[in-house]
Design an enzyme around this catalytic site. Sequence first.
Site, PDB file in Angstrom:
ATOM      1  CD1 TRP A  46      -3.003   1.414   0.859  1.00 41.99           C
ATOM      2  CD2 TRP A  46      -1.440   2.451   2.064  1.00 41.99           C
ATOM      3  NE1 TRP A  46      -3.486   2.668   1.187  1.00 41.99           N
ATOM      4  CE2 TRP A  46      -2.544   3.317   1.924  1.00 41.99           C
ATOM      5  CE3 TRP A  46      -0.336   2.881   2.788  1.00 41.99           C
ATOM      6  CZ2 TRP A  46      -2.560   4.587   2.486  1.00 41.99           C
ATOM      7  CZ3 TRP A  46      -0.359   4.149   3.343  1.00 41.99           C
ATOM      8  CH2 TRP A  46      -1.455   4.985   3.195  1.00 41.99           C
ATOM      9  CG  HIS A  47       3.379   2.473   3.232  1.00 40.93           C
ATOM     10  ND1 HIS A  47       2.704   1.541   3.975  1.00 40.93           N
ATOM     11  CD2 HIS A  47       3.397   3.614   3.987  1.00 40.93           C
ATOM     12  CE1 HIS A  47       2.341   2.083   5.132  1.00 40.93           C
ATOM     13  NE2 HIS A  47       2.739   3.342   5.161  1.00 40.93           N
ATOM     14  N   GLY A  48       3.720   1.779  -1.455  1.00 45.95           N
ATOM     15  CA  GLY A  48       4.374   2.129  -2.704  1.00 45.95           C
ATOM     16  C   GLY A  48       4.650   0.935  -3.593  1.00 45.95           C
ATOM     17  CG  PHE A  82       3.261   6.807   0.859  1.00 47.04           C
ATOM     18  CD1 PHE A  82       4.147   6.019   0.158  1.00 47.04           C
ATOM     19  CD2 PHE A  82       3.729   7.537   1.937  1.00 47.04           C
ATOM     20  CE1 PHE A  82       5.471   5.967   0.509  1.00 47.04           C
ATOM     21  CE2 PHE A  82       5.055   7.478   2.306  1.00 47.04           C
ATOM     22  CZ  PHE A  82       5.937   6.695   1.596  1.00 47.04           C
TER      23      PHE A  82
END
Length: 468
Positions: free
Chosen positions: A319-321, A468
Amino acid sequence: MVFSSLIFIFVFLPLTIFTYYIVPRALRNFILVVASLIFYAWGEPTYIVIMLFSTVFDYINGLLIHKYKERKTITRLVLINSIVVNLGILCFFKYYGFVVDNINAVFNLGLTAKKLPLPVGISFYTFQTMSYVIDLYLGKVKMQKNIISFAAYVTMFPQLVAGPIVKYGDIAKQLNNRKESLDMFGEGVELFVIGLGKKVLLANNIGILWSSVKALPMNNLSVLSAWLGIIAFTFQIYFDFSGYSDMAIGLGKMFGFHINKNFNYPYISKSITEFWRRWHMSLGSWFREYVYIPLGGNKKGRLKQYRNIFIVWFATGLWHGASWNFVFWGLYFGVFLVIEKTFLLKWFDNKPKFIGHVYTMLIVIVGWVLFEFDNITQGLAFIKVMFGFGTHSLIDGSALYYLYTNALLFIVIILCSTPIPRKVFLSLQSKLKMIGVIVVPIIYMLIVFVSTAYLVNETYNPFLYFRF
């Protein structure tokens, strides 16, 4: 546009507040929607279409689920359609290039992927609209009939671009029945100013040290320089993101909304389990409620619990990248969470608290290396320097210079990452009484004044969570 910009603080926000409070109450959600669309479109007007589509799409899905609530097959299809489309849009813009690059690497192909700019805040508002449809399907919330009210929830500029992630159930009643007050507005201003100070005065200044260390060739790094640099980043990302969250929550209060806090002094934690209950709490809550618990949580035996933990932390990392370092970062914490649940938390029970705290900060700091370096090889090389592997000197002139010039700042940020300043401030405020009524506003005005001076003179004003 970011909160820590002069145009936001002195132009956009005052105009929005003025317009919001002079119109009739029935129009205030509409004003919020218009202001939010202007805020979002300021940097990337094209991608406003995606956000509007997500808003209308899940509003219609809500209507369908309500209309066919007695026919589970239809509502289940609507739910699946909502999840697939929302995640499909998110994955296309966020992971399209990542997938193509990995296909090329595995199959030795030469596929080309056009670089798509990531729509700001898409990870946050996608999760928010999905929470509405999922909770409506599960019967946890009621359908929102008013599309303007629903649009206000999705597009609300205070938490649009970087959270906190607001679940629909947490704010449903406030959308149509909130009561603004002068006291609440004042609390919002205080929170916004505190967040601004965290971001501009603390995060930006300590971030300069990390930028200097990261720019050095790896061969020239000393052990002390490496530690000073990554500790600087550790505090930069905390004050950057928690400061933004404070500003978002404060802005929410100015418009009559109660938004749950997102950080609770995570660096005082005595275990990784505790750390993730205090850091980015809205994201942890979202994954726990919509991924971990539906998978079975901890109710189907130890092995399935561990499986569920790794699935959640794989997803959290991704989800962060769109990069493998984020995946490894997520799984890295998943490993320690499993170890703690297996035996380590019980072992800590009979040990001095500082042992758990030192262990936690060590794991977290090393984790930030994995998080910050997109190139995993470089990240691992940096960790080797930190622990003295290779021919790197223990201390050099650069390290001593960094330590000397930033010693006071380190003391301030360490103190400010604990509840101590707040407790002292509240204690003095209650004891000073009438003097406090004069002194406290002066302190807040000084924070605004000094922060504004920094924003006028400094070009270094990054916001880490925009990516993000």
